[in-house]
Design a protein around this motif. Structure first.
Motif, PDB file in Angstrom:
ATOM      1  N   ASN A 159      44.026 -20.873  72.727  1.00  0.00           N
ATOM      2  CA  ASN A 159      43.029 -20.594  71.665  1.00  0.00           C
ATOM      3  C   ASN A 159      43.325 -19.324  70.364  1.00  0.00           C
ATOM      4  O   ASN A 159      43.442 -18.274  71.379  1.00  0.00           O
ATOM      5  N   GLU A 160      42.795 -19.314  68.928  1.00  0.00           N
ATOM      6  CA  GLU A 160      42.583 -18.443  68.185  1.00  0.00           C
ATOM      7  C   GLU A 160      41.362 -17.131  69.197  1.00  0.00           C
ATOM      8  O   GLU A 160      41.015 -17.451  69.487  1.00  0.00           O
ATOM      9  N   GLN A 161      42.143 -15.745  69.589  1.00  0.00           N
ATOM     10  CA  GLN A 161      40.948 -14.973  70.060  1.00  0.00           C
ATOM     11  C   GLN A 161      40.152 -14.519  68.846  1.00  0.00           C
ATOM     12  O   GLN A 161      40.537 -13.753  67.802  1.00  0.00           O
ATOM     13  N   THR A 162      38.366 -14.642  69.783  1.00  0.00           N
ATOM     14  CA  THR A 162      37.740 -14.724  68.058  1.00  0.00           C
ATOM     15  C   THR A 162      36.566 -13.817  68.284  1.00  0.00           C
ATOM     16  O   THR A 162      35.902 -14.278  69.312  1.00  0.00           O
ATOM     17  N   VAL A 163      35.942 -13.406  67.957  1.00  0.00           N
ATOM     18  CA  VAL A 163      34.541 -12.623  67.972  1.00  0.00           C
ATOM     19  C   VAL A 163      34.054 -12.929  66.994  1.00  0.00           C
ATOM     20  O   VAL A 163      33.848 -12.712  65.707  1.00  0.00           O
ATOM     21  N   PHE A 164      32.525 -13.224  66.935  1.00  0.00           N
ATOM     22  CA  PHE A 164      31.267 -13.530  65.338  1.00  0.00           C
ATOM     23  C   PHE A 164      30.396 -12.676  66.099  1.00  0.00           C
ATOM     24  O   PHE A 164      30.050 -12.315  67.205  1.00  0.00           O
ATOM     25  N   ASP A 165      30.070 -11.684  65.246  1.00  0.00           N
ATOM     26  CA  ASP A 165      29.011 -10.316  65.396  1.00  0.00           C
ATOM     27  C   ASP A 165      28.682 -11.167  63.878  1.00  0.00           C
ATOM     28  O   ASP A 165      28.441 -10.900  62.356  1.00  0.00           O
ATOM     29  N   LEU A 166      27.039 -10.823  64.933  1.00  0.00           N
ATOM     30  CA  LEU A 166      25.658 -11.412  63.807  1.00  0.00           C
ATOM     31  C   LEU A 166      25.312 -10.304  62.757  1.00  0.00           C
ATOM     32  O   LEU A 166      25.151 -11.109  61.849  1.00  0.00           O
TER      33      LEU A 166
END
Length: 240
Positions: A159-166
């Motif tokens: 899976n792509e390594q991602t961060v959702f930063d609000l």
């Protein structure tokens, strides 16, 4: 993206109870809302979700265990997620499980500002347990995260390594849209609908929408990933 097993229902292929090896591949800042605990006065609570890609399951009996690679029937990796209060308070579940994951105590400096994005790509072990939902059906959940055999390592994920930063995403609603916030919109598009609905109800998104383009007026309602220090020097040592 791998299958995400949640307690929101649906016809999903789920894991059995047991011990698993996994790698963190996604971190989601779900923002802040007022929540009460055991009937007490509602207080602001900022939520963060960690997602793991499951790679192996522990097999065998006590004293004769071994690890076997595991995948869903269609060949994809299983995925598990867990919700935490975004806090490095020593009594917080996130703090306790991060300490168990890394296998050593945090220093005062680390507690004061931990870069949670360093968890991306890091290996761990955790237990999966089953429980009964309010509708009578069965669900699965992560219970306890541990330092893996051989120590924590940095590994690639399918899976792509991602961060959702609000806080970055909120720029889209405050007149501060830029390349970084546009990239965060792509991460947003891949989030499940139930999580989008949760984030839309956060203080941060509501404040951003109300403030419009007034840059001087907008402030994040409360931390989220912004509460974790992001400018720590790079370290070769793992963890984290």
């Amino acid at each position: 993206m791998g299958l995400t097993i949640t307690n929101k229902g649906g016809d999903y292929e789920s894991l059995d109870a047991g011990r698993y090896k996994a790698i963190c591949y996604k971190i989601v800042d779900a923002g802040t809302r007022a929540e009460s605990y055991k009937g007490g006065r509602p207080k602001p609570r900022t939520l963060v979700y960690l997602y793991w890609e499951v790679t192996h399951v522990q097999m065998g009996d006590d004293g004769d265990e071994f690890w076997d690679e595991i995948r869903m029937e269609d060949g994809r990796r299983f995925s598990m997620s867990k919700k935490y209060t975004a806090s490095m308070n020593e009594g917080a579940t996130l703090f306790q499980e991060l300490k168990s994951w890394r296998g050593r105590k945090f220093t005062d400096e680390e507690i004061a500002g931990f870069d949670i994005t360093k968890l991306l790509g890091k290996t761990c072990e955790f237990d999966v347990v089953t429980y009964q939902k309010t509708d009578g059906s069965s669900g699965t959940a992560v219970e306890g995260i541990y330092k893996p055999e051989g120590g924590v390592k940095a590994e690639e994920t399918e899976n792509e390594q991602t961060v959702f930063d609000l806080d970055v995403y909120a720029k889209e609603f405050t007149g501060e849209s830029d390349e970084e916030s546009k990239r965060m919109c792509d991460v947003w598009d891949d989030l499940p609908d139930w999580l989008k609905e949760l984030i839309e109800e956060s203080f941060e998104i509501k404040a951003a929408r109300e403030k419009g383009g007034k840059k001087d007026d907008y402030r994040p309602a409360a931390g989220g990933l912004s509460d974790f220090q992001k400018d720590q020097p790079d370290e070769d040592e793992v963890p984290f």
